[in-house]
Design an enzyme around this catalytic site. Structure first.
Site, PDB file in Angstrom:
ATOM      1  N   ASP A 171      -7.414   1.753   3.749  1.00 55.52           N
ATOM      2  CA  ASP A 171      -8.395   2.635   3.197  1.00 55.52           C
ATOM      3  C   ASP A 171      -7.984   4.128   3.027  1.00 55.52           C
ATOM      4  O   ASP A 171      -8.385   4.489   1.839  1.00 55.52           O
ATOM      5  CB  ASP A 171      -9.590   2.359   4.294  1.00 55.52           C
ATOM      6  CG  ASP A 171     -10.317   1.357   4.095  1.00 55.52           C
ATOM      7  OD1 ASP A 171     -10.484   0.619   3.018  1.00 55.52           O
ATOM      8  OD2 ASP A 171     -10.921   0.741   5.522  1.00 55.52           O
ATOM      9  N   LEU A 172      -7.560   4.499   3.884  1.00 54.35           N
ATOM     10  CA  LEU A 172      -7.160   6.093   3.763  1.00 54.35           C
ATOM     11  C   LEU A 172      -6.366   6.365   2.751  1.00 54.35           C
ATOM     12  O   LEU A 172      -6.643   7.513   2.007  1.00 54.35           O
ATOM     13  CB  LEU A 172      -6.707   6.608   5.346  1.00 54.35           C
ATOM     14  CG  LEU A 172      -7.363   6.583   6.413  1.00 54.35           C
ATOM     15  CD1 LEU A 172      -6.855   6.852   7.584  1.00 54.35           C
ATOM     16  CD2 LEU A 172      -8.846   7.171   6.218  1.00 54.35           C
TER      17      LEU A 172
END
Length: 397
Positions: A171-172
């Site tokens: 995600d990051l």
């Protein structure tokens, strides 16, 4: 109406933020923290209520992801709401979304639709698996991407099965790569005068992050395996027990290995044929780690960190998160930052890890409440007072 900017670096750009949960907000946070005029579009449902995936608005997670933004409400499923959004997009520089790939087309806010009204628009999209292809309609989740992207197969101790990483790394990184792509497209727009569609996915980001482990397979057909806390090539590098905790020790070459052996009081290890060369240390890593561990257990973490660093051997403590924020160097870097707010709330968040000498980033504004600046934003985009009142009456905003 003027509003506080986190920086002047990106202050000339206006961003429409359609993102939810984590990967998309991570992308837009980069733009907001460097001063872009970010307008978060809070989804307004037909009954007039709001929808906010991603946890409580006052919770630490939401607060950390959505600082330095303003917010307005909008019902994109209403034809009038779509009309409003397109009026905003006519004047915006960037739109960012992380819907499933088919959703934006159904809403009529996909890149092809928006570029017809604003050829300069830079449109950022983050998905689970890509905008097309056999898996493109699948919902994307970080842990799924960690598994399919190979990361879980090389994380954890040998023989203990696959292990997820302790942060939502897919995600990051997808968010960060999308932000990088958007900034690249904005730079290119200065030359061509045209925007473009920036696309990434959790799966692509995760595969890219494999880096040398991936290239070893592509170039040498070497499949990396789990190595626990051991470095795959530089031995000894790993976690060692002390009298009161644990430390990391890293050796990256023969000279550092010699200094390490001297510092731990075992110079004879350097000439021991089992450990004298890098291939020998790699072959006998478990035995070597055991020998080193018996020595490191005799002193405290603080003592070893001091002595090994003085000897030129990379070494550091292994902190819990509260201990990390209490470290002198972390405090000096000032990465934990207070967010000003008129409500006297305690809001302390993680700041940007990059420093610019003339246009630094700051915590300029707390995250907005649901649709907090709706009327302010619409007025800035040229909506008349009676238009705004009608939109409110029709529950479009």
């Amino acid at each position: 109406m003027p509003f506080p900017r986190a920086s002047q670096a990106l202050s000339r750009f206006t961003v429409l933020d359609l993102t939810r949960v984590r990967s998309g907000p991570t992308c837009v946070r980069q733009l907001a923290d460097w001063g872009a005029n970010v307008i978060k579009i809070d989804a307004l449902l037909e009954d007039g209520s709001g929808e906010q995936p991603g946890g409580p608005r006052q919770g630490s997670d939401f607060q950390n992801l959505h600082r330095n933004k303003r917010a307005m409400t909008l019902n994109l499923k209403d034809p009038k709401g779509l009309e409003v959004f397109k009026r905003l997009a006519e004047q915006a520089d960037v739109v960012v979304e992380n819907f499933r790939p088919d959703v934006k087309a159904k809403l009529g806010i996909d890149y092809e639709s928006l570029r017809q009204i604003n050829p300069r628009i830079v449109y950022g999209s983050i998905s689970g698996f890509g905008q097309d292809g056999p898996y493109h309609k699948r919902p994307g989740f970080d842990q799924i991407a960690q598994g399919m992207g190979g990361l879980m197969s090389i994380t954890g101790a040998p023989g203990e099965g696959p292990m997820r990483v302790g942060i939502p790394v897919a995600d990051l990184t997808a968010g960060l790569f999308c932000a990088l792509g958007i900034l690249t497209a904005l730079l290119e727009r200065d030359v061509s005068g045209e925007g473009q569609w920036v696309q990434t996915s959790l799966l692509q980001a995760q595969i890219f992050m494999l880096d040398f482990q991936a290239s070893r397979w592509l170039m040498e057909k070497d499949v990396a395996k789990q190595a626990g806390n051991n470095h795959p090539t530089s031995i000894p590098t790993g976690v060692f027990k002390t009298s009161d905790g644990y430390i990391n020790i890293a050796t990256t070459g023969g000279r550092i290995w010699e200094r390490c052996a001297q510092a731990i009081g075992a110079p004879e290890l350097v000439t021991n044929p089992d450990y004298a060369t890098a291939p020998a240390r790699s072959k006998n890593r478990d035995a070597l780690n055991e020998v080193i561990g018996k020595l490191t257990e005799k002193k405290s973490t603080e003592t070893w960190v001091r002595e090994l660093n003085e000897a030129g051997v990379p070494c550091g403590p292994i902190y819990s998160i509260d201990q990390m924020f209490d470290d002198a160097q972390v405090k000096h870097l000032g990465i934990a930052q207070h967010v000003p707010n008129d409500e006297n709330r305690h809001i302390q968040l993680v700041g940007q890890p990059v420093t610019l000498s003339r246009t630094p980033s700051s915590m300029a504004a707390r995250p907005p409440e649901f649709g907090e600046q709706t009327e302010e934003v619409l007025a800035e985009f040229g909506f008349a007072r009676d238009e705004i009142a009608e939109l409110r009456q029709r529950k479009v905003v």
